[in-house]
Motif scaffolding. Sequence first.
Motif, mmCIF file in Angstrom:
data_model
loop_
_atom_site.group_PDB
_atom_site.id
_atom_site.type_symbol
_atom_site.label_atom_id
_atom_site.label_comp_id
_atom_site.label_asym_id
_atom_site.label_seq_id
_atom_site.Cartn_x
_atom_site.Cartn_y
_atom_site.Cartn_z
ATOM 1 N N TYR A 276 0.832 -1.199 0.000
ATOM 2 C CA TYR A 276 0.000 0.000 0.000
ATOM 3 C C TYR A 276 0.866 1.248 0.000
ATOM 4 C CZ TYR A 276 -4.021 -2.910 0.812
ATOM 5 O OH TYR A 276 -5.008 -3.848 0.667
ATOM 6 N N PHE A 277 0.445 2.249 -0.760
ATOM 7 C CA PHE A 277 1.130 3.537 -0.807
ATOM 8 C C PHE A 277 0.088 4.637 -0.934
ATOM 9 C CE2 PHE A 277 0.803 1.998 -5.147
ATOM 10 C CZ PHE A 277 0.417 3.110 -5.879
ATOM 11 N N ARG A 278 0.452 5.818 -0.476
ATOM 12 C CA ARG A 278 -0.452 6.972 -0.543
ATOM 13 C C ARG A 278 -0.560 7.454 -1.984
ATOM 14 N NH1 ARG A 278 -3.632 8.227 3.459
ATOM 15 N NH2 ARG A 278 -2.717 7.687 5.455
ATOM 16 N N SER A 279 -1.782 7.673 -2.419
ATOM 17 C CA SER A 279 -2.018 8.169 -3.774
ATOM 18 C C SER A 279 -3.174 9.165 -3.734
ATOM 19 C CB SER A 279 -2.354 7.010 -4.702
ATOM 20 O OG SER A 279 -3.566 6.409 -4.306
ATOM 21 N N HIS A 280 -3.577 9.620 -4.899
ATOM 22 C CA HIS A 280 -4.665 10.578 -5.035
ATOM 23 C C HIS A 280 -4.441 11.784 -4.118
ATOM 24 C CE1 HIS A 280 -6.186 6.777 -6.583
ATOM 25 N NE2 HIS A 280 -6.908 7.529 -7.417
ATOM 26 N N ALA A 281 -3.223 12.324 -4.216
ATOM 27 C CA ALA A 281 -2.800 13.507 -3.452
ATOM 28 C C ALA A 281 -2.900 13.283 -1.942
ATOM 29 C CB ALA A 281 -3.590 14.734 -3.882
ATOM 30 N N GLY A 282 -2.657 12.044 -1.512
ATOM 31 C CA GLY A 282 -2.646 11.726 -0.097
ATOM 32 C C GLY A 282 -3.981 11.312 0.479
ATOM 33 N N TRP A 283 -5.017 11.252 -0.330
ATOM 34 C CA TRP A 283 -6.353 10.952 0.169
ATOM 35 C C TRP A 283 -6.675 9.464 0.209
ATOM 36 C CZ3 TRP A 283 -9.389 14.374 2.520
ATOM 37 C CH2 TRP A 283 -9.088 15.715 2.351
ATOM 38 N N ARG A 284 -5.884 8.645 -0.507
ATOM 39 C CA ARG A 284 -6.204 7.214 -0.568
ATOM 40 C C ARG A 284 -4.958 6.374 -0.397
ATOM 41 N NH1 ARG A 284 -9.631 5.795 -5.758
ATOM 42 N NH2 ARG A 284 -9.588 3.798 -4.713
ATOM 43 N N LEU A 285 -5.164 5.119 -0.022
ATOM 44 C CA LEU A 285 -4.117 4.114 -0.054
ATOM 45 C C LEU A 285 -4.403 3.237 -1.258
ATOM 46 C CD1 LEU A 285 -3.752 2.966 3.653
ATOM 47 C CD2 LEU A 285 -2.127 4.270 2.307
ATOM 48 N N SER A 286 -3.400 3.015 -2.071
ATOM 49 C CA SER A 286 -3.568 2.213 -3.271
ATOM 50 C C SER A 286 -2.557 1.081 -3.282
ATOM 51 C CB SER A 286 -3.384 3.070 -4.521
ATOM 52 O OG SER A 286 -4.360 4.076 -4.561
ATOM 53 N N ARG A 287 -2.801 0.116 -4.136
ATOM 54 C CA ARG A 287 -1.926 -1.041 -4.259
ATOM 55 C C ARG A 287 -2.010 -1.560 -5.691
ATOM 56 N NH1 ARG A 287 -2.942 -6.613 -0.988
ATOM 57 N NH2 ARG A 287 -1.009 -7.659 -1.588
ATOM 58 N N ILE A 288 -0.870 -1.904 -6.255
ATOM 59 C CA ILE A 288 -0.806 -2.523 -7.579
ATOM 60 C C ILE A 288 -0.211 -3.901 -7.375
ATOM 61 C CG2 ILE A 288 0.069 -2.339 -9.929
ATOM 62 C CD1 ILE A 288 0.573 0.676 -9.316
ATOM 63 N N HIS A 289 -0.871 -4.916 -7.915
ATOM 64 C CA HIS A 289 -0.365 -6.267 -7.741
ATOM 65 C C HIS A 289 -0.300 -6.983 -9.083
ATOM 66 C CE1 HIS A 289 -4.466 -7.838 -8.171
ATOM 67 N NE2 HIS A 289 -4.803 -6.765 -7.466
ATOM 68 N N ARG A 290 0.476 -8.058 -9.113
ATOM 69 C CA ARG A 290 0.641 -8.830 -10.346
ATOM 70 C C ARG A 290 -0.734 -9.237 -10.846
ATOM 71 N NH1 ARG A 290 5.005 -8.353 -12.872
ATOM 72 N NH2 ARG A 290 6.280 -8.964 -11.131
ATOM 73 N N GLY A 291 -0.918 -9.179 -12.130
ATOM 74 C CA GLY A 291 -2.223 -9.392 -12.721
ATOM 75 C C GLY A 291 -2.806 -8.071 -13.176
ATOM 76 N N SER A 292 -2.385 -6.974 -12.553
ATOM 77 C CA SER A 292 -2.851 -5.657 -12.952
ATOM 78 C C SER A 292 -2.396 -5.331 -14.366
ATOM 79 C CB SER A 292 -2.320 -4.585 -12.001
ATOM 80 O OG SER A 292 -2.763 -4.819 -10.696
ATOM 81 N N LEU A 293 -1.202 -5.805 -14.730
ATOM 82 C CA LEU A 293 -0.653 -5.535 -16.059
ATOM 83 C C LEU A 293 -1.548 -6.138 -17.133
ATOM 84 C CD1 LEU A 293 1.638 -4.282 -17.679
ATOM 85 C CD2 LEU A 293 2.920 -6.390 -17.388
ATOM 86 N N GLU A 294 -2.023 -7.365 -16.912
ATOM 87 C CA GLU A 294 -2.898 -8.013 -17.879
ATOM 88 C C GLU A 294 -4.272 -7.380 -17.910
ATOM 89 O OE1 GLU A 294 -1.015 -9.892 -15.665
ATOM 90 O OE2 GLU A 294 0.487 -10.326 -17.180
ATOM 91 N N GLU A 295 -4.761 -6.922 -16.728
ATOM 92 C CA GLU A 295 -6.082 -6.305 -16.655
ATOM 93 C C GLU A 295 -6.140 -4.991 -17.420
ATOM 94 O OE1 GLU A 295 -6.763 -5.841 -12.511
ATOM 95 O OE2 GLU A 295 -6.822 -7.990 -12.147
ATOM 96 N N GLY A 296 -5.029 -4.261 -17.461
ATOM 97 C CA GLY A 296 -4.993 -2.965 -18.105
ATOM 98 C C GLY A 296 -4.924 -3.013 -19.604
ATOM 99 N N ARG A 297 -4.738 -4.165 -20.165
ATOM 100 C CA ARG A 297 -4.629 -4.283 -21.631
ATOM 101 C C ARG A 297 -5.942 -4.541 -22.304
ATOM 102 N NH1 ARG A 297 1.031 -7.576 -22.336
ATOM 103 N NH2 ARG A 297 2.243 -5.939 -21.440
#
Length: 57
Positions: A36-57
């Motif tokens: 988890y990391f802070r994103s959306h100018a500090g308003w959210r916690l986000s996470r990118i995990h394996r499988g996201s690369l295939e989902e984005g295509r």
Amino acid sequence: MSAVRYAYAKARHWRASPLVSAWAAVRYALTGDTGYFRSHAGWRLSRIHRGSLEEGR
């Protein structure tokens, strides 16, 4: 290398700072998960995990 670019670009798109985005991209390339990391100018916690690369295509 495409995994690093993908994760960095996605984190920056979510308005994470450049340093946080770079750290998340390195973690994604090494482990397949950014954790988890802070994103959306500090308003959210986000996470990118394996499988996201295939989902984005």
